[in-house]
Write a protein that holds these residues in place. Structure first.
Motif, PDB file in Angstrom:
ATOM      1  N   LEU A  46     -42.898  21.945  30.798  1.00 30.76           N
ATOM      2  CA  LEU A  46     -42.412  21.682  32.154  1.00 30.76           C
ATOM      3  C   LEU A  46     -42.482  20.194  32.478  1.00 30.76           C
ATOM      4  O   LEU A  46     -41.573  19.638  33.105  1.00 30.76           O
ATOM      5  N   LEU A  47     -43.562  19.540  32.062  1.00 32.46           N
ATOM      6  CA  LEU A  47     -43.726  18.117  32.330  1.00 32.46           C
ATOM      7  C   LEU A  47     -42.788  17.273  31.469  1.00 32.46           C
ATOM      8  O   LEU A  47     -42.391  16.177  31.863  1.00 32.46           O
ATOM      9  N   HIS A  48     -42.424  17.791  30.293  1.00 33.24           N
ATOM     10  CA  HIS A  48     -41.387  17.133  29.497  1.00 33.24           C
ATOM     11  C   HIS A  48     -40.074  17.109  30.265  1.00 33.24           C
ATOM     12  O   HIS A  48     -39.326  16.123  30.222  1.00 33.24           O
ATOM     13  N   GLY A  49     -39.796  18.186  30.983  1.00 34.20           N
ATOM     14  CA  GLY A  49     -38.561  18.279  31.748  1.00 34.20           C
ATOM     15  C   GLY A  49     -38.428  17.253  32.852  1.00 34.20           C
ATOM     16  O   GLY A  49     -37.310  16.935  33.277  1.00 34.20           O
ATOM     17  N   VAL A  50     -39.553  16.717  33.331  1.00 34.71           N
ATOM     18  CA  VAL A  50     -39.506  15.678  34.366  1.00 34.71           C
ATOM     19  C   VAL A  50     -39.865  14.306  33.792  1.00 34.71           C
ATOM     20  O   VAL A  50     -40.111  13.359  34.535  1.00 34.71           O
ATOM     21  N   TRP A 103     -36.956  26.231  41.572  1.00 34.74           N
ATOM     22  CA  TRP A 103     -35.518  26.397  41.353  1.00 34.74           C
ATOM     23  C   TRP A 103     -34.933  27.462  42.270  1.00 34.74           C
ATOM     24  O   TRP A 103     -33.752  27.389  42.663  1.00 34.74           O
ATOM     25  N   LYS A 104     -35.748  28.433  42.655  1.00 34.82           N
ATOM     26  CA  LYS A 104     -35.269  29.494  43.534  1.00 34.82           C
ATOM     27  C   LYS A 104     -35.046  28.979  44.949  1.00 34.82           C
ATOM     28  O   LYS A 104     -34.026  29.284  45.586  1.00 34.82           O
ATOM     29  N   PRO A 132     -32.771  28.562  35.127  1.00 33.44           N
ATOM     30  CA  PRO A 132     -33.218  27.160  35.198  1.00 33.44           C
ATOM     31  C   PRO A 132     -34.710  26.957  34.957  1.00 33.44           C
ATOM     32  O   PRO A 132     -35.137  25.816  34.758  1.00 33.44           O
ATOM     33  N   ASP A 133     -35.509  28.033  34.957  1.00 33.85           N
ATOM     34  CA  ASP A 133     -36.930  27.897  34.640  1.00 33.85           C
ATOM     35  C   ASP A 133     -37.218  28.169  33.172  1.00 33.85           C
ATOM     36  O   ASP A 133     -38.377  28.230  32.760  1.00 33.85           O
ATOM     37  N   GLY A 134     -36.159  28.340  32.363  1.00 29.80           N
ATOM     38  CA  GLY A 134     -36.343  28.536  30.929  1.00 29.80           C
ATOM     39  C   GLY A 134     -36.533  29.973  30.504  1.00 29.80           C
ATOM     40  O   GLY A 134     -36.788  30.228  29.322  1.00 29.80           O
ATOM     41  N   PHE A 135     -36.419  30.935  31.430  1.00 25.83           N
ATOM     42  CA  PHE A 135     -36.597  32.350  31.085  1.00 25.83           C
ATOM     43  C   PHE A 135     -35.244  33.021  30.864  1.00 25.83           C
ATOM     44  O   PHE A 135     -34.275  32.741  31.579  1.00 25.83           O
ATOM     45  N   VAL A 136     -35.205  33.896  29.870  1.00 25.94           N
ATOM     46  CA  VAL A 136     -33.970  34.603  29.564  1.00 25.94           C
ATOM     47  C   VAL A 136     -33.667  35.584  30.691  1.00 25.94           C
ATOM     48  O   VAL A 136     -34.454  36.491  30.973  1.00 25.94           O
ATOM     49  N   GLY A 137     -32.518  35.394  31.335  1.00 31.41           N
ATOM     50  CA  GLY A 137     -32.138  36.271  32.437  1.00 31.41           C
ATOM     51  C   GLY A 137     -31.269  37.428  32.006  1.00 31.41           C
ATOM     52  O   GLY A 137     -31.255  38.480  32.656  1.00 31.41           O
ATOM     53  N   ALA A 193     -32.627  24.149  29.383  1.00 28.71           N
ATOM     54  CA  ALA A 193     -32.524  24.630  30.761  1.00 28.71           C
ATOM     55  C   ALA A 193     -33.567  23.920  31.619  1.00 28.71           C
ATOM     56  O   ALA A 193     -34.748  24.247  31.571  1.00 28.71           O
ATOM     57  N   VAL A 194     -33.112  22.930  32.385  1.00 28.99           N
ATOM     58  CA  VAL A 194     -34.023  22.160  33.236  1.00 28.99           C
ATOM     59  C   VAL A 194     -33.614  22.274  34.700  1.00 28.99           C
ATOM     60  O   VAL A 194     -34.432  22.610  35.555  1.00 28.99           O
ATOM     61  N   ASP A 195     -32.350  21.993  35.003  1.00 32.04           N
ATOM     62  CA  ASP A 195     -31.895  22.044  36.387  1.00 32.04           C
ATOM     63  C   ASP A 195     -30.640  22.886  36.533  1.00 32.04           C
ATOM     64  O   ASP A 195     -29.910  22.767  37.521  1.00 32.04           O
ATOM     65  N   SER A 196     -30.377  23.751  35.569  1.00 32.95           N
ATOM     66  CA  SER A 196     -29.204  24.613  35.632  1.00 32.95           C
ATOM     67  C   SER A 196     -29.421  25.809  34.718  1.00 32.95           C
ATOM     68  O   SER A 196     -30.352  25.840  33.906  1.00 32.95           O
ATOM     69  N   PHE A 197     -28.546  26.803  34.844  1.00 31.09           N
ATOM     70  CA  PHE A 197     -28.508  27.880  33.868  1.00 31.09           C
ATOM     71  C   PHE A 197     -27.949  27.323  32.557  1.00 31.09           C
ATOM     72  O   PHE A 197     -27.202  26.343  32.551  1.00 31.09           O
TER      73      PHE A 197
END
Length: 541
Positions: free
Chosen positions: A56-60, A339-340, A511-516, A447-451
């Motif tokens: 998560l911190l890599h993403g920012v 993200w929600k 966007p949170d990296g989980f498979v939807g 997946a950082v700020d989008s699907f």
């Protein structure tokens, strides 16, 4: 009285509050944070940063700096090596009667081994205290537009159908102002006045003890003969745990009962006596620099949401320190929620998407707190492993969600008995190394700020459909085909096996990296499938 408008007001400037502000700002949300203390944490508390949190911190953009300022955690078997690199910290939990036992080789190993299962993540865990990480988070959040106000008291608030109106006070000037926000995040700690004011009860084993933390400078390296370890439980008449703070300083946490030592503040002189008794070092020069007290507890809030107010971190769940799950779990709360909220505020998700925050994070929070409780009991009682204990990687990375914000997620335990990050909806996307524009990139980093849609080699129809459907719904989405002739290539040949799809299949990652959503193979109408999936995940009518 001045009124400030914002999207989200965060109360609490510790790791979890700052993570909330940072992840919201990352998603483009206008966010204000208030913290009553004048500065960030000065005492090392949360220090173990898990591989998932490092993702998560890599993403920012913070991962390289944290890795530079922290210590790499390595298998605990290396603790016996006298001259291990100062950049490495063995994951060895020791037990001893006095510090000299470590140097003499008579300390015993309570736990050792890898922190994370190899290959489960593109990141490795790091030992880096919140005293170092919090200033980084402030800098990055403010760079993205977040307004961070320390030395500012949260006075009161009211919520209505459209938002929250709070009053905050600048402690330096006494000036009060109103903050009008769509949502309020309570990251105000274990005691959480916001949670208490809402009447939200907690369950769990309650108070398990009290700890007096003493920060001191001493040349303990000469006593332990250069041997490095994560934590040492000192078991004598002043029992507690010892761990390194930095190159010259250490922290000793004394297990104590306040009523036996008076209700007032503990002086540095008294704290020095405890340290000398616990360490068995009567003559070594010791400089006590800071003394604090805290409660060791196991409690989980019955609900994480009340209207437009959300609980994050310690306000929602408090863990014993064993395992180091508390701050990591709190930052993962913040990431799940950010993200929600952004999706709802930007208009591409329905309001009911926010219900999935509690549906997803509460079971994980309760299960994680239970694992921390079991570890604490095992370490302090010395009764061996508990049959309910889960692997550390299952707890930190392999946890499973089940909510309306997935298509095809499975109901069941949040923490499975074995690690299975295999592409099922409800799990973090499996890690596979791919290549993009000549550089190595993990599927976890996409997946950082989008699907993100990832299709197999013969899945171009999925890519075309995803782009068209997302544009029609106004949802941010990036679509890729993983193939030798595509933008993303799988030179290791692992992606299809890890994700559970064929060359004609696809996975849709939130966007949170989980498979939807996942389709193992082709479908008759990819556009219809994806429109239905995206509408379900984002709670669109």
């Amino acid at each position: 009285m001045e009124t400030v408008q914002t999207g989200v007001l965060v109360v609490g400037g510790g790791l979890n509050g700052l993570a909330s502000a940072l992840f919201l700002a990352q998603q483009g949300v206008d966010v204000h944070l208030v913290e009553r203390n004048e500065t960030t944490a000065v005492l090392l508390r949360a220090a173990g940063v898990s591989a998932r949190t490092m993702e998560l911190l890599h993403g920012v953009g913070l991962e390289p700096e944290i890795r530079e300022k922290g210590l790499r955690l390595v298998p605990g078997k290396h603790w016996v090596e006298d001259h291990s690199s100062p950049a490495l910290l063995p994951r060895a939990i020791l037990g001893a009667k006095r510090v000299a036992d470590i140097g003499e080789g008579s300390a015993f190993v309570m736990e050792e081994g890898t922190v994370e299962v190899e290959g489960a993540s593109p990141q490795e865990p790091v030992w880096c205290g919140q005293d170092k990480i919090e200033p980084m988070m402030i800098r990055e959040a403010e760079a993205r537009g977040a307004k961070i106000h320390f030395n500012t008291e949260f006075v009161s608030y009211e919520q209505d159908e459209d938002g929250v109106t709070a009053v905050v006070r600048d402690n330096a000037t006494g000036v009060e102002r109103r903050v009008r926000a769509r949502y309020l995040i309570a990251a105000d700690g274990v005691a959480s006045p916001i949670r208490e004011g809402l009447g939200i009860k907690r369950t769990g084993n309650g108070t398990m003890g009290h700890v007096l933390s003493v920060l001191f400078a001493a040349d303990l390296d000469s006593v332990v003969n250069g041997r490095r370890f994560l934590i040492c439980y000192l078991l004598n008449q002043a029992s507690g745990l010892l761990h390194r703070f930095d190159d010259t300083r250490w922290v000793f946490g004394l297990f104590w009962e306040p009523e036996q030592h008076g209700d007032g503040e503990v002086s540095k002189e008294r704290a020095l006596e405890y340290v000398r008794t616990a360490t068995g070092l009567a003559d070594l020069p010791i400089d006590v620099q800071l003394v604090t007290k805290w409660r060791l507890a196991h409690e989980v809030a019955e609900t994480y949401r009340a209207g437009r107010v959300f609980l994050v971190g310690d306000s929602a769940h408090v863990h014993p320190p064993a395992g180091g799950y508390g701050a990591n779990s709190g930052m993962q709360d913040a990431h799940n929620l950010a993200w929600k909220i952004a999706a709802v505020l930007k208009g591409w998700a329905g309001e009911s998407l926010l219900d999935s925050y509690e549906a997803e994070r509460h079971p994980v929070g309760a299960a994680t707190a239970h694992q921390a409780y079991l570890r604490q009991e095992t370490r302090t009682n010395g009764d061996g492993g508990h049959p309910e204990l889960r692997n550390s990687t299952v707890i930190s990375t392999g946890y499973r969600y089940h909510s309306a914000a997935f298509v095809g997620s499975e109901a069941g335990e949040a923490l499975e008995t074995e690690l299975r990050i295999d592409g099922r909806p409800g799990l973090r996307v499996p890690h596979s190394w791919l290549e993009q524009d000549g550089r190595r990139i993990s599927t976890v980093e996409l997946a950082v700020d989008s699907f993100v849609l990832l299709a197999g080699e013969r899945g171009q129809s999925w890519v075309d459909a995803a782009t068209a459907v997302a544009d029609g719904l106004g949802i941010p989405l990036k679509a890729y085909r993983v193939a030798p002739d595509a933008e993303l290539t799988d030179k290791e040949g692992s992606w299809l096996g890890h994700s559970g799809i064929t060359a004609e299949g696809a996975v849709l990652v939130r966007p949170d990296g989980f498979v939807g959503y996942r389709s193992a193979g082709p479908v008759v109408d990819a556009a219809a499938e994806l429109k239905a999936a995206l509408s379900t995940i984002t709670a669109r009518a």
